[in-house]
Design a protein around this motif. Structure first.
Motif, PDB file in Angstrom:
ATOM      1  N   ASP A 268    -116.027  18.461 -48.049  1.00  0.00           N
ATOM      2  CA  ASP A 268    -117.089  17.562 -48.473  1.00  0.00           C
ATOM      3  C   ASP A 268    -117.805  18.143 -49.693  1.00  0.00           C
ATOM      4  N   ASP A 269    -118.955  17.563 -50.065  1.00  0.00           N
ATOM      5  CA  ASP A 269    -119.625  17.985 -51.290  1.00  0.00           C
ATOM      6  C   ASP A 269    -120.350  19.313 -51.161  1.00  0.00           C
ATOM      7  N   HIS A 372    -119.921  22.024 -57.251  1.00  0.00           N
ATOM      8  CA  HIS A 372    -120.391  21.447 -58.512  1.00  0.00           C
ATOM      9  C   HIS A 372    -119.530  20.252 -58.927  1.00  0.00           C
ATOM     10  N   ARG A 373    -118.220  20.416 -58.802  1.00  0.00           N
ATOM     11  CA  ARG A 373    -117.294  19.363 -59.227  1.00  0.00           C
ATOM     12  C   ARG A 373    -117.459  18.108 -58.377  1.00  0.00           C
ATOM     13  N   ARG A 374    -117.607  18.280 -57.073  1.00  0.00           N
ATOM     14  CA  ARG A 374    -117.700  17.118 -56.187  1.00  0.00           C
ATOM     15  C   ARG A 374    -119.025  16.384 -56.368  1.00  0.00           C
ATOM     16  N   ARG A 375    -120.045  17.096 -56.799  1.00  0.00           N
ATOM     17  CA  ARG A 375    -121.341  16.439 -56.997  1.00  0.00           C
ATOM     18  C   ARG A 375    -121.410  15.708 -58.328  1.00  0.00           C
ATOM     19  N   GLY A 376    -120.618  16.152 -59.291  1.00  0.00           N
ATOM     20  CA  GLY A 376    -120.481  15.423 -60.546  1.00  0.00           C
ATOM     21  C   GLY A 376    -121.715  15.400 -61.415  1.00  0.00           C
ATOM     22  N   ALA A 377    -122.636  16.331 -61.230  1.00  0.00           N
ATOM     23  CA  ALA A 377    -123.852  16.375 -62.047  1.00  0.00           C
ATOM     24  C   ALA A 377    -124.360  17.801 -62.110  1.00  0.00           C
ATOM     25  N   GLY A 378    -125.276  18.050 -63.041  1.00  0.00           N
ATOM     26  CA  GLY A 378    -125.853  19.375 -63.169  1.00  0.00           C
ATOM     27  C   GLY A 378    -124.880  20.375 -63.779  1.00  0.00           C
ATOM     28  N   ARG A 379    -125.291  21.642 -63.767  1.00  0.00           N
ATOM     29  CA  ARG A 379    -124.481  22.702 -64.365  1.00  0.00           C
ATOM     30  C   ARG A 379    -124.112  23.729 -63.307  1.00  0.00           C
ATOM     31  N   LEU A 380    -123.083  24.504 -63.596  1.00  0.00           N
ATOM     32  CA  LEU A 380    -122.663  25.588 -62.713  1.00  0.00           C
ATOM     33  C   LEU A 380    -123.150  26.901 -63.310  1.00  0.00           C
ATOM     34  N   ILE A 381    -123.994  27.615 -62.554  1.00  0.00           N
ATOM     35  CA  ILE A 381    -124.551  28.895 -62.984  1.00  0.00           C
ATOM     36  C   ILE A 381    -124.049  29.977 -62.029  1.00  0.00           C
ATOM     37  N   LEU A 382    -123.467  31.020 -62.598  1.00  0.00           N
ATOM     38  CA  LEU A 382    -122.940  32.119 -61.793  1.00  0.00           C
ATOM     39  C   LEU A 382    -123.737  33.385 -62.074  1.00  0.00           C
ATOM     40  N   GLN A 453    -130.156  19.597 -59.867  1.00  0.00           N
ATOM     41  CA  GLN A 453    -128.739  19.300 -59.663  1.00  0.00           C
ATOM     42  C   GLN A 453    -127.807  20.433 -60.091  1.00  0.00           C
ATOM     43  N   ASP A 454    -128.358  21.523 -60.610  1.00  0.00           N
ATOM     44  CA  ASP A 454    -127.512  22.681 -60.899  1.00  0.00           C
ATOM     45  C   ASP A 454    -127.031  23.312 -59.599  1.00  0.00           C
ATOM     46  N   VAL A 455    -125.892  23.984 -59.674  1.00  0.00           N
ATOM     47  CA  VAL A 455    -125.370  24.783 -58.571  1.00  0.00           C
ATOM     48  C   VAL A 455    -125.373  26.239 -59.020  1.00  0.00           C
ATOM     49  N   VAL A 456    -126.044  27.108 -58.255  1.00  0.00           N
ATOM     50  CA  VAL A 456    -126.204  28.514 -58.640  1.00  0.00           C
ATOM     51  C   VAL A 456    -125.546  29.395 -57.576  1.00  0.00           C
ATOM     52  N   LEU A 457    -124.526  30.154 -57.972  1.00  0.00           N
ATOM     53  CA  LEU A 457    -123.885  31.120 -57.074  1.00  0.00           C
ATOM     54  C   LEU A 457    -124.439  32.508 -57.357  1.00  0.00           C
ATOM     55  N   ILE A 458    -124.741  33.252 -56.295  1.00  0.00           N
ATOM     56  CA  ILE A 458    -125.240  34.623 -56.422  1.00  0.00           C
ATOM     57  C   ILE A 458    -124.355  35.530 -55.587  1.00  0.00           C
ATOM     58  N   LYS A 459    -123.682  36.504 -56.244  1.00  0.00           N
ATOM     59  CA  LYS A 459    -122.744  37.357 -55.509  1.00  0.00           C
ATOM     60  C   LYS A 459    -122.565  38.703 -56.203  1.00  0.00           C
ATOM     61  N   ALA A 460    -122.515  39.770 -55.385  1.00  0.00           N
ATOM     62  CA  ALA A 460    -122.286  41.124 -55.886  1.00  0.00           C
ATOM     63  C   ALA A 460    -122.049  42.036 -54.699  1.00  0.00           C
ATOM     64  N   SER A 461    -121.689  43.265 -54.969  1.00  0.00           N
ATOM     65  CA  SER A 461    -121.588  44.253 -53.898  1.00  0.00           C
ATOM     66  C   SER A 461    -122.975  44.564 -53.345  1.00  0.00           C
ATOM     67  N   ARG A 462    -122.977  45.065 -52.106  1.00  0.00           N
ATOM     68  CA  ARG A 462    -124.214  45.280 -51.363  1.00  0.00           C
ATOM     69  C   ARG A 462    -125.206  46.155 -52.121  1.00  0.00           C
TER      70      ARG A 462
END
Length: 491
Positions: A268-269, A372-382, A453-462
């Motif tokens: 799903d989205d 991000h792709r399924r929502r079709g709006a906003g920006r993807l921020i990593l 509507q942006d999608v923000v991913l936050i990821k790193a080592s502990r």
């Protein structure tokens, strides 16, 4: 553990008993603040403090006994002191080994699991499936090392039917040692990836170390048929040990006593996947529809691994499917999705900041991009931070993160840490790339950039503690709201 007298317990673990012969249990704790009436407090040295210094506090909180590698002066005579010579952790290890052996003799099953990624998520799924069959003990968070695993094992008692033992490793021999503490009836290997590759010495060396669990399993091995290195481990199982395989690809798997697989996979989205789960044991072929509550394509594999173990332990497939649908995220900062309220709408935050390696980074980026792709709006921020313990290939692997950001269609990448420049070097012209020295600097960059509507991913080592970016963004939004309120601006 079962409540038992100090005098009865001491010889079983090779301890000298000082003080009183009192009932001990059921609690076993390392933190004096967690002591309850009758608990056994184990005094271990830590990086900053020594447990010996908190023994009196544990007793004041109700602990009836204290275990240490040498006597602790000043404790009341009414307290049982169990003195186990040797390394400070020796007492904990002996206690765990003895308690597990006691319960295995009356039918306890130990499920050991390992892998380069997905261990904790799969453990959390098992911890929610297996209670449908019987009382289950599983570690909180990632208690998978030489302290966390034996401490978890001390919780077993006469009612426990299953112990889920998550096993981490940083080199050869580590898993074999953990298996001596909690000998597994079932040994599950999820995957062989780049996590800690610098310490292991490459993927083949990683596979050799992870396969120690297969060698130790007494009844079943549960293996990922989509990973050739894992599938090859079946040759290392002992005589009479049966094999269960799972897969999420269309590739055929070799014959096995039990096979589970997924097809008709969709999402799903929020990138929560659904699929049809199949099980074949050589005689019957069952199927059931599954809808997962957690996000990410990699969760399909975690679910299949957990489902395979539950099925071989006797759970009907429909019950497995229902259990997977009900399962929730239990460990923090793993694909946690929340909404950041902004003027004019909300941004979606994907907090996967607990840990990172090249494989889990790729999976998280793919999941965020799918949302991000399924929502079709906003920006993807990593917002991506260093992956630690990669050895000589660290620079190349971090450069690849920039390439993945580019391929995912990211609009902004915020690179944090020592390898930030390497990440930036991998991005193309389509991605705006910024570097940050620490989480606070990364928070400022994202707070200035994020929009509804942006999608923000936050990821790193502990070690980078990037989960603080999430709290920082919430605080920045609140601060901005307060400023607007003072100015009379309606948000």
């Amino acid at each position: 553990m079962r409540v038992t007298s100090a005098a009865a317990l001491a010889p079983r673990i090779g301890a000298d008993l000082l003080g009183a012969d009192v009932p001990l249990g059921p609690g076993v704790v390392l933190d004096s603040r967690q002591a309850t009436a009758g608990a056994l407090f184990i005094a271990l040295p830590g990086e900053r403090v020594n447990g010996r210094d908190f023994a009196a506090a544990a007793v004041a909180a109700g602990a009836a006994g204290v275990m240490a590698h040498e006597p602790i002066p000043g404790l009341p005579d009414s307290v049982a002191q169990l003195v186990v010579p040797g390394e400070p952790t020796e007492g904990l290890v002996r206690l765990a080994r003895e308690l597990v052996a006691q319960e295995c003799s009356r039918g306890l099953s130990v499920v050991g699991l390992t892998g380069s990624s997905g261990k904790t998520s799969t453990k959390d799924l098992l911890a929610q499936l297996l209670p449908r069959l019987g009382a289950t003990i599983a570690p909180p968070g990632s208690f998978n090392n030489e302290i966390g695993l034996p401490l978890t094992a001390t919780s077993v008692d006469a009612t426990t039917r299953f112990l889920v033992a998550e096993m981490g490793a940083r080199g050869r021999g580590h898993i074999a040692w953990l298996c001596q503490v909690t000998p597994p009836n079932i040994g599950m290997v999820l995957n062989v990836g780049q996590a800690h590759a610098g310490e292991f010495g490459g993927l083949d060396a990683t596979a050799q170390a992870k396969g120690e669990l297969v060698e130790a399993a007494s009844d079943w091995v549960v293996l990922n048929a989509d990973d050739p290195r894992v599938l090859g481990m079946r040759e290392r199982r002992g005589a009479g040990v049966r094999t269960a395989l799972w897969r999420s690809s269309d590739q055929p798997a070799p014959e096995a006593e039990l096979q589970l697989w997924a097809d008709q996979i969709g999402a799903d989205d929020r990138d929560r996947h659904h699929f049809v789960l199949h099980a074949h044991d050589g005689q019957s072929h069952d199927r059931a529809a599954v809808q997962l509550a957690s996000s990410g394509r990699h969760q399909v594999d975690n679910a299949l691994a957990a489902a395979t173990t539950a099925r071989l332990l006797g759970m009907p497939l429909e019950a497995v499917a229902a259990g997977l649908a009900d399962a929730e995220l239990k460990s923090r900062w793993r694909m946690e999705i929340s909404e950041l309220q902004l003027a004019g709408g909300a941004a979606t935050i994907v907090n996967d900041a607990y840990n990172a390696n090249p494989d889990s980074m790729a999976a998280a980026i793919a999941s965020a991009a799918a949302i991000h792709r399924r929502r079709g709006a906003g920006r993807l921020i990593l917002v991506l931070g260093d992956m630690l313990e990669l050895g000589e290939g660290a620079q190349a692997e971090h450069r690849r993160l920039g390439e993945l950001a580019d391929a995912a269609g990211a609009h902004l990448m915020v690179a944090v840490g020592e390898y930030a420049e390497d990440m930036v070097a991998g991005v193309g012209l389509r991605v705006s790339a910024r570097t940050a020295t620490d989480p606070h600097a990364a928070t400022r960059i994202v707070a200035e950039s994020v929009a509804p509507q942006d999608v923000v991913l936050i990821k790193a080592s502990r070690g980078l503690a990037l989960e603080t970016v999430v709290t920082g963004l919430d605080e920045a939004t609140l601060a901005e709201a307060r400023v607007d309120q003072e100015r009379g601006v309606e948000r």
